[in-house]
Design a protein around this motif. Sequence first.
Motif, PDB file in Angstrom:
ATOM      1  N   SER A 169     -52.760 -21.159  49.371  1.00 40.30           N
ATOM      2  CA  SER A 169     -51.766 -22.221  49.206  1.00 40.30           C
ATOM      3  C   SER A 169     -51.925 -22.907  47.856  1.00 40.30           C
ATOM      4  N   SER A 170     -53.169 -23.183  47.474  1.00 43.40           N
ATOM      5  CA  SER A 170     -53.405 -23.816  46.173  1.00 43.40           C
ATOM      6  C   SER A 170     -52.980 -22.891  45.040  1.00 43.40           C
ATOM      7  N   HIS A 171     -53.345 -21.620  45.154  1.00 48.42           N
ATOM      8  CA  HIS A 171     -52.942 -20.632  44.140  1.00 48.42           C
ATOM      9  C   HIS A 171     -51.434 -20.598  43.989  1.00 48.42           C
ATOM     10  N   ASP A 172     -50.735 -20.501  45.115  1.00 49.84           N
ATOM     11  CA  ASP A 172     -49.268 -20.438  45.074  1.00 49.84           C
ATOM     12  C   ASP A 172     -48.669 -21.704  44.462  1.00 49.84           C
ATOM     13  N   PHE A 173     -49.193 -22.868  44.861  1.00 44.69           N
ATOM     14  CA  PHE A 173     -48.685 -24.118  44.313  1.00 44.69           C
ATOM     15  C   PHE A 173     -48.905 -24.181  42.806  1.00 44.69           C
ATOM     16  N   TYR A 174     -50.114 -23.867  42.354  1.00 45.04           N
ATOM     17  CA  TYR A 174     -50.405 -23.973  40.924  1.00 45.04           C
ATOM     18  C   TYR A 174     -49.577 -22.985  40.105  1.00 45.04           C
ATOM     19  N   ARG A 175     -49.373 -21.790  40.613  1.00 47.39           N
ATOM     20  CA  ARG A 175     -48.521 -20.829  39.890  1.00 47.39           C
ATOM     21  C   ARG A 175     -47.092 -21.344  39.803  1.00 47.39           C
ATOM     22  N   TYR A 176     -46.617 -21.863  40.902  1.00 49.96           N
ATOM     23  CA  TYR A 176     -45.254 -22.390  40.958  1.00 49.96           C
ATOM     24  C   TYR A 176     -45.106 -23.590  40.019  1.00 49.96           C
ATOM     25  N   ARG A 231     -42.871 -24.380  36.344  1.00 52.89           N
ATOM     26  CA  ARG A 231     -41.909 -25.473  36.243  1.00 52.89           C
ATOM     27  C   ARG A 231     -42.259 -26.528  35.205  1.00 52.89           C
ATOM     28  N   ALA A 232     -43.526 -26.639  34.868  1.00 56.73           N
ATOM     29  CA  ALA A 232     -43.970 -27.698  33.955  1.00 56.73           C
ATOM     30  C   ALA A 232     -43.407 -27.479  32.552  1.00 56.73           C
ATOM     31  N   LYS A 233     -42.931 -28.541  31.961  1.00 50.30           N
ATOM     32  CA  LYS A 233     -42.429 -28.480  30.585  1.00 50.30           C
ATOM     33  C   LYS A 233     -43.533 -28.852  29.596  1.00 50.30           C
ATOM     34  N   ARG A 259     -48.872 -27.327  32.023  1.00 50.67           N
ATOM     35  CA  ARG A 259     -48.610 -25.931  32.382  1.00 50.67           C
ATOM     36  C   ARG A 259     -49.892 -25.105  32.287  1.00 50.67           C
ATOM     37  N   GLU A 260     -50.680 -25.331  31.239  1.00 54.43           N
ATOM     38  CA  GLU A 260     -51.917 -24.572  31.051  1.00 54.43           C
ATOM     39  C   GLU A 260     -52.952 -24.879  32.132  1.00 54.43           C
ATOM     40  N   ILE A 261     -53.092 -26.148  32.492  1.00 55.06           N
ATOM     41  CA  ILE A 261     -54.093 -26.472  33.523  1.00 55.06           C
ATOM     42  C   ILE A 261     -53.677 -25.894  34.862  1.00 55.06           C
ATOM     43  N   PHE A 262     -52.376 -25.938  35.190  1.00 56.28           N
ATOM     44  CA  PHE A 262     -51.924 -25.355  36.451  1.00 56.28           C
ATOM     45  C   PHE A 262     -52.128 -23.837  36.450  1.00 56.28           C
ATOM     46  N   ALA A 263     -51.860 -23.180  35.338  1.00 57.47           N
ATOM     47  CA  ALA A 263     -52.061 -21.724  35.258  1.00 57.47           C
ATOM     48  C   ALA A 263     -53.544 -21.374  35.391  1.00 57.47           C
TER      49      ALA A 263
END
Length: 151
Positions: free
Chosen positions: A18-25, A29-31, A36-40
């Motif tokens: 779930s965390s993986h899916d959320f962070y990829r998503y 979306r992040a501008k 964006r880099e920290i989520f990736a």
Amino acid sequence: MESFAEEALRLAIHTEKSSHDFYRYAAGRAKNEAVREIFAQLASEEAEHMAAFLARYEGDDILQLQDTGEAPGCPDPRRYGELVGAIDSIFDEAQALRLALGEEQACIDSYTVLVETLREPELRAIFEQALDDTRRHYEQLRQQYLRFAEP
């Protein structure tokens, strides 16, 4: 009857997926480039945690649990409804970071209990590593949130 260790692994696999899916998503979306880099980065690390837990899991439903999907997908709305809502409306990086902090804290709380309860040294070590990484994730997110949310 299922063992406590198997239940703990199943919970961890679902949590990490779930965390993986959320962070990829969220990364998609992040501008803001730093957000964006920290989520990736976090998505990649959550996938590593999931793989470590899957390697130890012996349940019959392993094929369903290991389906990570390569296409960017939406996180499970039953668990991440507020997170998905924050992302699918006008994307608000500060809100997404704040919600991610809450999810990381929940994971810290859960893994702390599991580390204190698990007796098998090798399995406990996997959870300890995931707990250490999750604490680091929390701090990274907190620092990014403070930088992003400052006027």
